[in-house]
Design an enzyme around this catalytic site. Structure first.
Site, mmCIF file in Angstrom:
data_model
loop_
_atom_site.group_PDB
_atom_site.id
_atom_site.type_symbol
_atom_site.label_atom_id
_atom_site.label_comp_id
_atom_site.label_asym_id
_atom_site.label_seq_id
_atom_site.Cartn_x
_atom_site.Cartn_y
_atom_site.Cartn_z
ATOM 1 N N HIS A 175 -9.557 1.180 4.233
ATOM 2 C CA HIS A 175 -8.313 1.426 4.969
ATOM 3 C C HIS A 175 -8.592 2.414 6.103
ATOM 4 O O HIS A 175 -9.393 3.342 5.938
ATOM 5 C CB HIS A 175 -7.229 1.972 4.031
ATOM 6 C CG HIS A 175 -5.884 1.993 4.676
ATOM 7 N ND1 HIS A 175 -5.499 2.998 5.541
ATOM 8 C CD2 HIS A 175 -4.853 1.120 4.616
ATOM 9 C CE1 HIS A 175 -4.272 2.732 5.979
ATOM 10 N NE2 HIS A 175 -3.851 1.605 5.432
ATOM 11 N N GLY A 184 2.042 2.516 10.603
ATOM 12 C CA GLY A 184 2.979 3.625 10.440
ATOM 13 C C GLY A 184 3.636 4.069 11.729
ATOM 14 O O GLY A 184 4.214 5.156 11.794
ATOM 15 N N LYS A 238 -0.022 4.265 -0.481
ATOM 16 C CA LYS A 238 -0.723 5.474 -0.018
ATOM 17 C C LYS A 238 -0.500 6.604 -1.033
ATOM 18 O O LYS A 238 -0.475 6.338 -2.223
ATOM 19 C CB LYS A 238 -0.260 5.854 1.391
ATOM 20 C CG LYS A 238 -0.221 4.631 2.326
ATOM 21 C CD LYS A 238 -0.005 4.989 3.751
ATOM 22 C CE LYS A 238 0.176 3.710 4.566
ATOM 23 N NZ LYS A 238 -0.031 3.894 5.970
ATOM 24 N N SER A 282 3.159 -1.921 10.386
ATOM 25 C CA SER A 282 4.606 -1.874 10.630
ATOM 26 C C SER A 282 5.316 -3.204 10.331
ATOM 27 O O SER A 282 6.257 -3.574 11.043
ATOM 28 C CB SER A 282 4.894 -1.405 12.067
ATOM 29 O OG SER A 282 4.392 -0.081 12.244
ATOM 30 N N GLU A 289 -7.043 4.866 7.200
ATOM 31 C CA GLU A 289 -6.825 6.278 6.879
ATOM 32 C C GLU A 289 -8.027 6.849 6.126
ATOM 33 O O GLU A 289 -8.354 8.030 6.267
ATOM 34 C CB GLU A 289 -5.527 6.439 6.074
ATOM 35 C CG GLU A 289 -4.316 6.256 6.981
ATOM 36 C CD GLU A 289 -3.060 5.796 6.277
ATOM 37 O OE1 GLU A 289 -3.011 5.830 5.038
ATOM 38 O OE2 GLU A 289 -2.130 5.377 6.979
ATOM 39 N N GLU A 291 -5.683 -4.792 10.400
ATOM 40 C CA GLU A 291 -4.700 -3.725 10.594
ATOM 41 C C GLU A 291 -5.034 -2.944 11.866
ATOM 42 O O GLU A 291 -5.823 -1.983 11.826
ATOM 43 C CB GLU A 291 -4.721 -2.771 9.399
ATOM 44 C CG GLU A 291 -4.355 -3.431 8.093
ATOM 45 C CD GLU A 291 -3.686 -2.443 7.148
ATOM 46 O OE1 GLU A 291 -2.574 -2.732 6.713
ATOM 47 O OE2 GLU A 291 -4.274 -1.380 6.882
ATOM 48 N N ASN A 334 0.854 -1.187 0.000
ATOM 49 C CA ASN A 334 0.000 0.000 0.000
ATOM 50 C C ASN A 334 0.887 1.233 0.000
ATOM 51 O O ASN A 334 1.442 1.603 1.031
ATOM 52 C CB ASN A 334 -0.908 -0.010 1.240
ATOM 53 C CG ASN A 334 -1.740 1.252 1.328
ATOM 54 O OD1 ASN A 334 -1.883 1.989 0.339
ATOM 55 N ND2 ASN A 334 -2.296 1.530 2.498
HETATM 56 C C1 PEP Z 1 -0.929 0.346 5.910
HETATM 57 O O1 PEP Z 1 -1.046 1.551 5.752
HETATM 58 O O2 PEP Z 1 -1.756 -0.436 5.414
HETATM 59 C C2 PEP Z 1 0.193 -0.138 6.695
HETATM 60 C C3 PEP Z 1 0.164 -1.360 7.143
HETATM 61 O O3 PEP Z 1 1.213 0.775 6.923
HETATM 62 P P1 PEP Z 1 2.621 0.469 7.672
HETATM 63 O O4 PEP Z 1 3.144 -0.840 7.124
HETATM 64 O O5 PEP Z 1 3.479 1.624 7.328
HETATM 65 O O6 PEP Z 1 2.306 0.348 9.118
#
Ligand code: PEP
Length: 251
Positions: free
Chosen positions: A96, A174, A13, A213, A98, A168, A11
């Site tokens: 997602h 993040g 983003k 992460s 976000e 998630e 992803n």
């Molecule tokens: C995401 O935005 O789906 C995600 C898992 O981000 P990160 O790996 O940076 O935590």
């Protein structure tokens, strides 16, 4: 036990222009040419076509990061499933955190988007997960139950297994704070159980990813958990070497 092909999704983003997408893929595609897992990159809309063209001779798929549930209409700024299909896109991330947090994505809209994506032939990756205070208050199970029930409400039982679900936890996205393999396994097992209340067959087939992460150092341990079928990767997927290492950890 059903065979589930591991899936690793990047992803990006709001990162990577067309040129950056092409540069990434020039390095990344040769590195994953022999991977026996499914690999998906999810660039921003303007870079989708370039990604589709570059991935055409590979087994790497391309997905968008969102779509509207209607095919067309007065929805300024939105993009529909037929538009994504015309670009040659294979799938779409939906829900997602976000988008839920910053753009008002609701469970009601997701309940319409999921069947629309499936009907169009796009593989949806539905994201669910709890906020930190919900976990601290012991509400994780309830939050996941609610999201799974609401978001998948309009998907036919026979199509449930075609949805990819990404667990998630919002506190892990993040932040560099990964869920422990046990936390991720427990939540994903619960999600599989919830799908199983609708269809035992779908529960055996549905792929459930962990996201939050993930990096080359922690991927193998997370992916070794029995119910974790892959990863949705944000930050670490922006570097072709790091994402290729995560793909290798799953292979
Ligand atoms: C995401 O935005 O789906 C995600 C898992 O981000 P990160 O790996 O940076 O935590």
């Amino acid at each position: 036990m059903a065979e589930r092909t591991p899936l690793l999704a990047a992803n990006w983003k709001m990162n990577k222009t067309i040129e950056e997408t092409e540069r990434f893929l020039a390095v990344f595609l040769p590195r994953v040419a022999d991977a026996e897992v499914e690999v998906v990159v999810c660039p921003p809309y303007p870079s989708l076509k370039a990604a589709v063209e570059h991935c055409a001779q590979s087994r790497v798929k391309v997905a968008a990061q969102n779509m509207h549930e209607a095919d067309s209409g007065a929805f300024t700024g939105e993009v529909s499933a037929p538009m994504l299909l015309e670009l040659g896109v294979d799938g779409v991330i939906l829900g997602h955190s976000e988008r839920r947090q910053h753009f008002g994505e609701t469970d009601e809209a997701l309940a319409r988007k999921l069947p629309a994506a499936l009907a169009a032939g796009l593989e949806p990756i539905l994201c669910v997960g709890e906020r930190e205070e919900q976990r601290d208050a012991g509400e994780t199970d309830e939050v996941l139950r609610r999201q799974i029930e609401a978001d998948l409400a309009e998907v036919d039982d026979e199509r449930l297994g075609d949805v990819v679900i990404a667990y998630e936890p919002i506190w892990a996205i993040g932040t560099g704070r990964t869920a422990t393999p046990q936390q991720a396994q427990e939540a994903i097992e619960l999600i599989r159980e919830r799908v199983g209340t609708r269809s035992v067959e779908a529960a055996a087939h549905v792929r459930i990813l962990y996201g939050g992460s993930v990096n080359p150092d922690n991927a193998a341990e997370l992916l070794a958990q029995p119910d974790i079928d892959g990863a949705l990767v944000g930050g670490a997927s922006l570097d072709p070497g790091d994402f290729a290492a995560i793909v290798a950890a799953a292979s």
